[in-house]
Motif scaffolding. Structure first.
Motif, PDB file in Angstrom:
ATOM      1  N   ILE A 238       0.829  -1.355  -0.344  1.00  0.00           N
ATOM      2  CA  ILE A 238       0.181  -0.072  -0.033  1.00  0.00           C
ATOM      3  C   ILE A 238       1.041   0.871   0.250  1.00  0.00           C
ATOM      4  O   ILE A 238       0.620   2.424  -0.432  1.00  0.00           O
ATOM      5  N   ASN A 239       2.095   1.292   0.308  1.00  0.00           N
ATOM      6  CA  ASN A 239       2.904   2.522   1.135  1.00  0.00           C
ATOM      7  C   ASN A 239       4.069   2.367  -0.526  1.00  0.00           C
ATOM      8  O   ASN A 239       4.520   3.387  -0.187  1.00  0.00           O
ATOM      9  N   LYS A 240       4.372   1.463  -0.924  1.00  0.00           N
ATOM     10  CA  LYS A 240       4.488   2.192  -2.441  1.00  0.00           C
ATOM     11  C   LYS A 240       6.374   1.575  -2.110  1.00  0.00           C
ATOM     12  O   LYS A 240       7.379   2.507  -2.933  1.00  0.00           O
ATOM     13  N   ASP A 241       6.660   0.869  -1.071  1.00  0.00           N
ATOM     14  CA  ASP A 241       7.745   1.139  -0.621  1.00  0.00           C
ATOM     15  C   ASP A 241       8.486  -0.493  -0.260  1.00  0.00           C
ATOM     16  O   ASP A 241       9.228  -0.149  -0.170  1.00  0.00           O
ATOM     17  N   GLY A 242       8.056  -1.498  -1.228  1.00  0.00           N
ATOM     18  CA  GLY A 242       8.257  -2.762  -1.557  1.00  0.00           C
ATOM     19  C   GLY A 242       8.041  -3.884  -0.444  1.00  0.00           C
ATOM     20  O   GLY A 242       8.760  -4.793  -0.750  1.00  0.00           O
ATOM     21  N   LYS A 243       7.559  -3.125   0.147  1.00  0.00           N
ATOM     22  CA  LYS A 243       6.543  -3.645   1.394  1.00  0.00           C
ATOM     23  C   LYS A 243       5.815  -4.273   1.937  1.00  0.00           C
ATOM     24  O   LYS A 243       4.370  -3.063   1.577  1.00  0.00           O
ATOM     25  N   LEU A 244       5.140  -4.942   2.235  1.00  0.00           N
ATOM     26  CA  LEU A 244       4.077  -5.763   2.411  1.00  0.00           C
ATOM     27  C   LEU A 244       2.554  -4.965   3.267  1.00  0.00           C
ATOM     28  O   LEU A 244       3.409  -5.006   4.300  1.00  0.00           O
ATOM     29  N   GLN A 245       1.995  -4.773   3.639  1.00  0.00           N
ATOM     30  CA  GLN A 245       0.960  -4.674   4.369  1.00  0.00           C
ATOM     31  C   GLN A 245      -0.171  -5.432   4.322  1.00  0.00           C
ATOM     32  O   GLN A 245      -0.565  -6.187   3.472  1.00  0.00           O
ATOM     33  N   ASN A 246      -1.316  -5.447   5.506  1.00  0.00           N
ATOM     34  CA  ASN A 246      -2.503  -6.297   6.034  1.00  0.00           C
ATOM     35  C   ASN A 246      -3.517  -5.709   5.233  1.00  0.00           C
ATOM     36  O   ASN A 246      -2.592  -4.344   4.316  1.00  0.00           O
ATOM     37  N   ALA A 247      -4.360  -6.226   4.785  1.00  0.00           N
ATOM     38  CA  ALA A 247      -5.128  -5.936   3.758  1.00  0.00           C
ATOM     39  C   ALA A 247      -5.939  -4.173   4.469  1.00  0.00           C
ATOM     40  O   ALA A 247      -6.597  -2.966   3.900  1.00  0.00           O
ATOM     41  N   ASP A 248      -6.057  -4.084   6.409  1.00  0.00           N
ATOM     42  CA  ASP A 248      -6.293  -2.976   6.217  1.00  0.00           C
ATOM     43  C   ASP A 248      -5.235  -1.992   6.709  1.00  0.00           C
ATOM     44  O   ASP A 248      -5.560  -0.891   6.845  1.00  0.00           O
TER      45      ASP A 248
END
Length: 281
Positions: free
Chosen positions: A93-103
């Motif tokens: 979501i943050n476009k930093d190459g790292k995944l976040q949870n759906a929320d």
């Protein structure tokens, strides 16, 4: 030897991710077990790619159905791991190459490993490389062994490499890792995964001495583990042991396999090795 991910993590974002079965399966598919065995372990350990975590030494107990249905999640497959994460709502979501949870909550954790345990430290580094490749923000942390142990017991950790006891049957490794009676009692139950059905199977195994009944119960135990991926097995250790034949002979070895020679207080067979050793003439 397996990776534990604390299902009761105090970090809300990590807890949410760890309790997602697809996330755990994706992490397993990001593990380069061959490199862990041949690079980190110098070829001494034995690959463990059983979905049930069974291990080669217990293959006679193997539940083929469990391996057929879930064995794909114990194979290195970076692209499938990425696809599984995307399908289940994990996004950058943050476009930093790292995944976040759906929320949108962050997923970020250290994998703890005792300082100085070089084969395990290297194993964790290999795991971190794979996790980062699929977009999971993991890193290595090397506390002292006592702090590592305490964190696994009291649940103050997020992720860690760990090991299980073994015995004459696979029961011991499963019972010490997953029976609810061990929760918060030892480091072996650090994942904090248990179910009433698993408790019942673990209790029933030694309640019978009939081999066919024990095999059915062990099949059920393995199926539960394979279906739920509560932890991520990577390899089984050898018996670590060194000796020097310059002045003495008779040490137990592959050519003289008289018993388990490992110098450890929990291994009474070491006495047999001691009695076998004689001075060279």
């Amino acid at each position: 030897v397996a990776f534990n991910f604390n299902l009761e993590s105090k970090h809300a974002g990590n807890k949410q991710a760890f309790n997602n079965l697809s996330f755990r399966r994706a992490m397993s598919m990001a593990m380069d077990r061959d490199a862990m065995v041949n690079v980190a372990g110098y070829g001494y350990p034995t690959l463990n790619d059983y979905a049930s975590a069974l291990g080669r030494g217990y293959h006679a107990w193997n539940n083929e159905k469990a391996q057929t249905e879930f064995g794909q999640y114990s194979q290195l497959n970076i692209e499938n791991a990425k696809a599984l994460l995307a399908e289940n709502g994990f996004k950058d979501i943050n476009k930093d190459g790292k995944l976040q949870n759906a929320d949108g909550s962050a997923i970020k954790f250290d994998i703890i490993v005792p300082n100085g345990w070089t084969d395990w430290v290297n194993t964790v580094q290999i795991a971190v490389e794979g996790l980062q490749e699929v977009g999971i923000d993991a890193s290595v942390s090397t506390p002292e062994a006592s702090a590592w142990t305490q964190a696994l017991i009291d649940g103050s950790y997020n992720a860690g490499i760990n090991a299980s006891f073994v015995g004459v049957t696979p029961h011991r490794q499963y019972e010490t890792a997953f029976h609810s009676r061990h929760k918060d009692a030892t480091r072996f139950s650090a994942t904090r995964f248990s179910t009433p059905e698993l408790d019942s199977d673990l209790d029933a195994f030694y309640a019978t001495n009939k081999a066919d009944e024990q095999k059915k119960i062990m099949d059920s135990i393995q199926y539960t583990i394979a279906k739920n991926t509560p932890y991520i097995p990577v390899f089984n250790n050898p018996k670590w042991y060194q000796y020097n034949t310059a002045r003495f002979a008779g040490f137990f070895s592959a050519d003289n396999p008289g018993g388990n020679p490992v110098i450890h207080p929990d291994n009474p067979e070491r006495l047999l090795n001691l009695l076998s050793i004689k001075p060279r003439k």
